[in-house]
Design a protein around this motif. Structure first.
Motif, PDB file in Angstrom:
ATOM      1  N   VAL A 173      31.577 -53.182  94.137  1.00 28.51           N
ATOM      2  CA  VAL A 173      31.777 -52.859  93.630  1.00 28.51           C
ATOM      3  C   VAL A 173      32.796 -52.321  91.944  1.00 28.51           C
ATOM      4  CG1 VAL A 173      30.928 -50.268  93.113  1.00 28.51           C
ATOM      5  CG2 VAL A 173      29.854 -51.610  95.529  1.00 28.51           C
ATOM      6  N   ALA A 174      34.037 -52.156  92.211  1.00 28.19           N
ATOM      7  CA  ALA A 174      34.791 -52.004  91.916  1.00 28.19           C
ATOM      8  C   ALA A 174      35.379 -53.633  90.385  1.00 28.19           C
ATOM      9  CB  ALA A 174      35.703 -51.907  92.063  1.00 28.19           C
ATOM     10  N   LEU A 175      34.221 -54.277  91.436  1.00 24.16           N
ATOM     11  CA  LEU A 175      35.341 -55.844  89.997  1.00 24.16           C
ATOM     12  C   LEU A 175      33.924 -56.571  89.612  1.00 24.16           C
ATOM     13  CD1 LEU A 175      38.563 -56.740  91.433  1.00 24.16           C
ATOM     14  CD2 LEU A 175      38.303 -55.539  90.116  1.00 24.16           C
ATOM     15  N   TRP A 176      32.941 -56.248  89.604  1.00 29.01           N
ATOM     16  CA  TRP A 176      32.147 -56.560  89.546  1.00 29.01           C
ATOM     17  C   TRP A 176      31.656 -56.719  88.204  1.00 29.01           C
ATOM     18  CZ3 TRP A 176      28.130 -58.989  91.368  1.00 29.01           C
ATOM     19  CH2 TRP A 176      26.829 -59.436  90.532  1.00 29.01           C
ATOM     20  N   GLY A 177      32.268 -56.378  87.230  1.00 30.17           N
ATOM     21  CA  GLY A 177      31.989 -56.579  85.564  1.00 30.17           C
ATOM     22  C   GLY A 177      33.021 -57.034  85.478  1.00 30.17           C
ATOM     23  N   PRO A 178      34.314 -57.291  86.012  1.00 31.41           N
ATOM     24  CA  PRO A 178      35.225 -58.802  85.858  1.00 31.41           C
ATOM     25  C   PRO A 178      34.843 -60.724  86.283  1.00 31.41           C
ATOM     26  CG  PRO A 178      36.457 -56.870  85.891  1.00 31.41           C
ATOM     27  CD  PRO A 178      35.692 -55.964  86.378  1.00 31.41           C
ATOM     28  N   LEU A 179      33.780 -59.777  87.292  1.00 31.16           N
ATOM     29  CA  LEU A 179      33.077 -60.477  88.564  1.00 31.16           C
ATOM     30  C   LEU A 179      32.546 -61.692  87.214  1.00 31.16           C
ATOM     31  CD1 LEU A 179      33.240 -59.799  92.117  1.00 31.16           C
ATOM     32  CD2 LEU A 179      34.807 -61.679  90.944  1.00 31.16           C
ATOM     33  N   GLN A 180      31.465 -60.990  86.805  1.00 35.42           N
ATOM     34  CA  GLN A 180      30.820 -61.655  85.649  1.00 35.42           C
ATOM     35  C   GLN A 180      31.196 -62.605  84.264  1.00 35.42           C
ATOM     36  OE1 GLN A 180      28.069 -58.384  85.239  1.00 35.42           O
ATOM     37  NE2 GLN A 180      26.752 -59.289  86.594  1.00 35.42           N
ATOM     38  N   HIS A 185      34.172 -69.017  83.383  1.00 40.92           N
ATOM     39  CA  HIS A 185      35.184 -69.684  83.710  1.00 40.92           C
ATOM     40  C   HIS A 185      35.196 -70.601  84.572  1.00 40.92           C
ATOM     41  CE1 HIS A 185      39.189 -70.577  83.396  1.00 40.92           C
ATOM     42  NE2 HIS A 185      39.844 -69.905  84.840  1.00 40.92           N
ATOM     43  N   THR A 186      34.222 -69.964  86.042  1.00 38.80           N
ATOM     44  CA  THR A 186      34.673 -70.343  87.140  1.00 38.80           C
ATOM     45  C   THR A 186      33.361 -71.259  87.149  1.00 38.80           C
ATOM     46  OG1 THR A 186      34.560 -68.191  88.233  1.00 38.80           O
ATOM     47  CG2 THR A 186      33.695 -70.199  89.766  1.00 38.80           C
ATOM     48  N   LEU A 187      32.385 -71.813  86.076  1.00 37.49           N
ATOM     49  CA  LEU A 187      31.382 -72.817  86.651  1.00 37.49           C
ATOM     50  C   LEU A 187      32.306 -73.622  85.628  1.00 37.49           C
ATOM     51  CD1 LEU A 187      28.530 -71.518  85.242  1.00 37.49           C
ATOM     52  CD2 LEU A 187      29.001 -72.252  87.659  1.00 37.49           C
ATOM     53  N   GLN A 188      33.124 -73.918  84.715  1.00 36.42           N
ATOM     54  CA  GLN A 188      33.814 -74.681  84.030  1.00 36.42           C
ATOM     55  C   GLN A 188      34.969 -75.352  85.092  1.00 36.42           C
ATOM     56  OE1 GLN A 188      33.492 -76.204  81.078  1.00 36.42           O
ATOM     57  NE2 GLN A 188      32.273 -73.840  79.879  1.00 36.42           N
ATOM     58  N   VAL A 189      35.689 -74.285  85.832  1.00 41.70           N
ATOM     59  CA  VAL A 189      36.545 -75.753  86.544  1.00 41.70           C
ATOM     60  C   VAL A 189      35.699 -75.839  87.583  1.00 41.70           C
ATOM     61  CG1 VAL A 189      37.862 -74.822  89.062  1.00 41.70           C
ATOM     62  CG2 VAL A 189      37.909 -73.298  86.772  1.00 41.70           C
ATOM     63  N   ALA A 190      34.734 -75.947  88.358  1.00 47.37           N
ATOM     64  CA  ALA A 190      33.899 -76.493  89.483  1.00 47.37           C
ATOM     65  C   ALA A 190      33.544 -77.911  88.123  1.00 47.37           C
ATOM     66  CB  ALA A 190      32.344 -75.674  89.826  1.00 47.37           C
ATOM     67  N   ILE A 191      32.599 -77.976  86.940  1.00 46.06           N
ATOM     68  CA  ILE A 191      32.286 -78.721  86.452  1.00 46.06           C
ATOM     69  C   ILE A 191      33.584 -79.765  86.906  1.00 46.06           C
ATOM     70  CG2 ILE A 191      31.538 -79.601  84.463  1.00 46.06           C
ATOM     71  CD1 ILE A 191      29.894 -77.563  83.728  1.00 46.06           C
ATOM     72  N   THR A 192      34.639 -79.436  86.000  1.00 38.25           N
ATOM     73  CA  THR A 192      35.638 -80.675  86.229  1.00 38.25           C
ATOM     74  C   THR A 192      35.798 -80.817  87.694  1.00 38.25           C
ATOM     75  OG1 THR A 192      37.321 -78.997  84.031  1.00 38.25           O
ATOM     76  CG2 THR A 192      38.221 -80.173  85.464  1.00 38.25           C
ATOM     77  N   HIS A 193      35.795 -80.265  88.494  1.00 46.58           N
ATOM     78  CA  HIS A 193      36.106 -81.531  89.802  1.00 46.58           C
ATOM     79  C   HIS A 193      35.080 -82.043  90.481  1.00 46.58           C
ATOM     80  CE1 HIS A 193      40.588 -79.912  89.209  1.00 46.58           C
ATOM     81  NE2 HIS A 193      40.418 -78.472  88.974  1.00 46.58           N
ATOM     82  N   TYR A 194      33.943 -81.503  89.498  1.00 43.91           N
ATOM     83  CA  TYR A 194      32.482 -82.300  90.424  1.00 43.91           C
ATOM     84  C   TYR A 194      32.617 -83.315  91.395  1.00 43.91           C
ATOM     85  CZ  TYR A 194      28.065 -83.890  90.718  1.00 43.91           C
ATOM     86  OH  TYR A 194      26.636 -83.357  91.146  1.00 43.91           O
ATOM     87  N   GLN A 195      33.748 -84.424  91.244  1.00 47.38           N
ATOM     88  CA  GLN A 195      33.777 -85.269  91.777  1.00 47.38           C
ATOM     89  C   GLN A 195      34.938 -85.614  92.372  1.00 47.38           C
ATOM     90  OE1 GLN A 195      31.238 -87.723  91.774  1.00 47.38           O
ATOM     91  NE2 GLN A 195      30.983 -87.528  89.738  1.00 47.38           N
ATOM     92  N   ASP A 196      35.218 -83.687  93.107  1.00 46.86           N
ATOM     93  CA  ASP A 196      36.327 -83.998  93.720  1.00 46.86           C
ATOM     94  C   ASP A 196      36.283 -83.317  95.079  1.00 46.86           C
ATOM     95  OD1 ASP A 196      37.908 -84.937  91.923  1.00 46.86           O
ATOM     96  OD2 ASP A 196      38.974 -83.027  91.035  1.00 46.86           O
ATOM     97  N   ASP A 197      35.256 -82.770  95.542  1.00 47.76           N
ATOM     98  CA  ASP A 197      34.725 -82.103  96.198  1.00 47.76           C
ATOM     99  C   ASP A 197      33.559 -82.164  96.699  1.00 47.76           C
ATOM    100  OD1 ASP A 197      34.698 -80.605  98.616  1.00 47.76           O
ATOM    101  OD2 ASP A 197      35.462 -78.709  97.762  1.00 47.76           O
ATOM    102  N   PRO A 198      32.507 -82.361  98.130  1.00 51.22           N
ATOM    103  CA  PRO A 198      31.608 -82.496  98.687  1.00 51.22           C
ATOM    104  C   PRO A 198      30.760 -81.276  98.260  1.00 51.22           C
ATOM    105  CG  PRO A 198      32.578 -83.917  99.645  1.00 51.22           C
ATOM    106  CD  PRO A 198      33.960 -83.151  98.643  1.00 51.22           C
ATOM    107  N   ASP A 199      31.491 -80.004  99.297  1.00 50.19           N
ATOM    108  CA  ASP A 199      30.449 -79.155  98.504  1.00 50.19           C
ATOM    109  C   ASP A 199      30.594 -78.248  97.300  1.00 50.19           C
ATOM    110  OD1 ASP A 199      30.920 -78.796 101.936  1.00 50.19           O
ATOM    111  OD2 ASP A 199      32.834 -77.964 101.690  1.00 50.19           O
TER     112      ASP A 199
END
Length: 355
Positions: A173-180, A185-199
């Motif tokens: 609840v306190a960090l909902w704004g920063p999480l959004q 940025h989290t999606l960008q990092v996930a796209i960069t490492h797309y082939q590295d982790d099956p999960d």
């Protein structure tokens, strides 16, 4: 009676003399029949062993009294705790088995053996299943066997879970704004490492298929991946994952992994007919905001269920403590037992034998 003849009533020694008896000697505690007493007139009377004395003697030989049983309400609470925790034990063991299976299939346990624990979602599932199954098993056995140690451990574990969930909820609840704000940025990092982790690859594919989007802001974000970049020497250069395609199956039974090949090198109109061009950042934020209330409702339901389990365990512990306090100890008189011998029917003094 002639001198030297033994009397059948009075005890005598080997020399034929009477053995002196104490006047009004107390009866023994385990006497099954009449007890002779000698009065001043040298007569005999009889007194029967009191009922309370017999009961105390039996309890002394058995070593303990009979503990009272639980009330009907406490028995219902006992079996309710047992059944609910038996169900949660099965669910925890199922989660543990799935987590261990996922770790074994991906080789996380073998690759990181002897090193630090791998940051794997399946590891979290396995550890969570282990904690839930162990805690639920303690509550299940504690209620069934009426073991206060297991019930106290179960109550302490439930209380620790409640504190942890309260802390996590307060942080969300306190960090909902920063999480959004950090979601893109989290999606960008996930796209960069797309082939590295099956999960991670599975998560990105599910998001793009479910929201019908591609990339973070647009489909061109996949240029940041080393395998899909147009300057890459591999066969996947200028391509997109199959989850970006509008029809990844192409009206077939299985997914066509090559449906996005070469799409990054096409113009916008040609690419629009093959893949989704919009990014997943804004749709994902809208989806999270729409399902925030449902997630909060599930969390409140879980907290209420754990609170009910904690209250039931505390109620059962109080009932067990009250029963232990009401249990009679060894040799304790029961209700209605005075503990004093009551005089029995007195027989008339026997007539003296003629000398």
């Amino acid at each position: 009676m002639e001198e030297g003849e033994r009397s059948p009533l009075l005890p005598q020694d080997a020399a034929g003399q009477k053995v002196p008896l104490s006047v009004r000697s107390p009866p023994t505690s385990g006497c099954p029949g009449p007890v002779p007493w000698e009065d001043q007139a040298e007569g005999w009377d009889y007194s029967y062993c009191p009922l309370g004395t017999k009961r105390k003697a039996l309890r002394a030989t058995s070593g303990k009294g009979t503990a009272p049983s639980l009330s009907a309400g406490s028995s219902c609470i006992k079996y309710l705790i047992f059944l609910s925790n038996f169900l949660f034990t099965l669910l925890g063991l199922l989660a543990l088995a799935i987590g261990l299976w996922g770790l074994a299939v991906k080789g996380s346990l073998r690759s990181d053996l002897g090193g630090p624990l791998p940051p794997d979602p399946m590891l979290g599932l396995a550890l969570g299943g282990l904690a839930v199954s162990a805690l639920s098993l303690a509550g299940c056995l504690g209620a069934l066997c009426e073991n206060t140690c297991l019930l106290r451990g179960f109550s302490g574990g439930i209380l620790a879970f409640l504190v942890l969930e309260a802390v996590v909820g307060a942080l969300v609840v306190a960090l909902w704004g920063p999480l959004q704000d950090s979601l893109e940025h989290t999606l960008q990092v996930a796209i960069t490492h797309y082939q590295d982790d099956p999960d991670l690859r599975f998560l990105i594919d599910e998001v793009q298929l479910g929201l019908r989007c591609c990339g973070v802001a647009s489909y061109q974000d996949w240029q940041q991946n080393l395998y899909f970049n147009c300057s890459s020497p591999g066969v996947q250069a200028c391509s997109l994952p199959a989850s970006c395609c509008i029809d990844p199956r192409e009206d077939g039974a299985s997914v066509n992994d090559q449906c996005g090949f070469g799409v990054l090198g096409l113009d916008v109109d040609a690419a629009r007919r093959v893949v989704y061009l919009e990014g997943c950042g804004p749709p994902l934020q809208q989806w999270l905001s729409a399902h925030l209330a449902a997630a909060g409702g599930y969390a409140i339901a879980v907290v209420l269920l754990q609170g009910a389990e904690l209250l039931l365990a505390a109620r059962l512990l109080r009932a067990l403590a009250a029963r232990r306090g009401a249990a009679p100890g060894p040799g304790a008189p029961r209700e209605g037992d005075t503990g004093h011998p009551s005089p029995g029917p007195r027989a008339a003094p026997a007539a003296k034998a003629p000398g």
